[in-house]
Design a protein around this motif. Structure first.
Motif, PDB file in Angstrom:
ATOM      1  N   HIS A  67      10.595  26.959  51.823  1.00  0.00           N
ATOM      2  CA  HIS A  67      10.012  25.713  52.325  1.00  0.00           C
ATOM      3  C   HIS A  67       8.522  25.893  52.645  1.00  0.00           C
ATOM      4  N   HIS A  96       4.131  18.865  57.310  1.00  0.00           N
ATOM      5  CA  HIS A  96       4.641  20.239  57.427  1.00  0.00           C
ATOM      6  C   HIS A  96       3.826  21.078  58.389  1.00  0.00           C
ATOM      7  N   ASP A 132      12.172  16.924  58.902  1.00  0.00           N
ATOM      8  CA  ASP A 132      12.148  16.834  57.441  1.00  0.00           C
ATOM      9  C   ASP A 132      13.584  16.728  56.944  1.00  0.00           C
ATOM     10  N   HIS A 175      15.379  20.139  50.447  1.00  0.00           N
ATOM     11  CA  HIS A 175      14.857  21.510  50.491  1.00  0.00           C
ATOM     12  C   HIS A 175      14.822  22.056  51.921  1.00  0.00           C
TER      13      HIS A 175
HETATM   14 MN   MN3 Z   1       9.634  19.750  53.391  1.00  0.00          MN
END
Ligand code: MN3
Length: 200
Positions: A27, A77, A160, A164
């Motif tokens: 990630h 992120h 998130d 993934h």
């Molecule tokens: Mn992500």
């Protein structure tokens, strides 16, 4: 300004068993790095080179889809790593967060239920959030890389829910991942820091 991959604020295995080193390696090393690399390529010649990351996200929205997707995901992120910590989560909220969640979100239990529902019902890839809008907390959900900045709000917590982020550890059980995020990973001190910045 050019985008840079920030340091991960803990070791790859720090969030185990709730988020594995393998998940973080993919990630952070692969996905976040790709947003930074692609974002920098698309930033060049966009006319937004000198702007802050927040302004690039707001100003590319609706105008430059490629740049927006990568800049917004870089923003999301860069915060997401700090929204988690070892031995995080739970209902012991620091400072002004307790009273804000009580008054604006109906208390911790309702926050938890509504935040998890937002994440679980986001169809496909996206994020669920607590954001500050007009001085008050709101639960939000957004598709893909979109975030509260483009809705006139400031995100103070985000999870998130792209596959993934959880498929290695939870397979298709997105609600289990969301529950582990809330119960065992949230870095409430960082949420408080952002809350204070958004309301001062
Ligand atoms: Mn992500």
């Amino acid at each position: 300004m050019a985008f840079e991959l920030p340091d991960l604020p803990y070791a790859y295995d720090a969030l185990g068993p709730y988020m594995s080193a393998e998940t973080l390696e993919f990630h952070y090393d692969k996905h976040h790095m790709a947003y930074v690399t692609n974002g920098n390529n698309l930033l060049e010649g966009s006319g937004l080179e000198g702007k802050s990351l927040e302004d690039i996200v707001r100003e590319s929205h609706g105008n430059n889809a490629g740049l927006f997707n990568n800049a917004a995901q870089h923003y999301n992120h860069a915060h997401f790593w700090h929204w988690m910590k070892k031995d995080g989560g739970g209902n012991n909220l620091p400072g002004a967060l307790q009273s804000a969640i009580d008054s604006d979100l109906g208390g911790y239990d309702k926050f938890k239920a509504d935040f998890m529902a937002a994440g679980a019902t986001q169809f496909g890839s996206g994020w669920c959030w607590i954001a500050v809008k007009d001085g008050k907390l709101e639960i939000m959900k957004t598709p893909n890389g979109e975030n509260p900045l483009v809705h006139g709000a400031t995100p103070i917590l985000g999870c998130d829910v792209w596959e993934h982020s959880y498929y290695i550890d939870y397979r298709n059980a997105r609600p289990k991942y969301l529950e582990a995020f809330v119960d065992s990973m949230i870095n409430w001190d960082y949420v408080l820091e952002l809350y204070e910045g958004a309301t001062s």
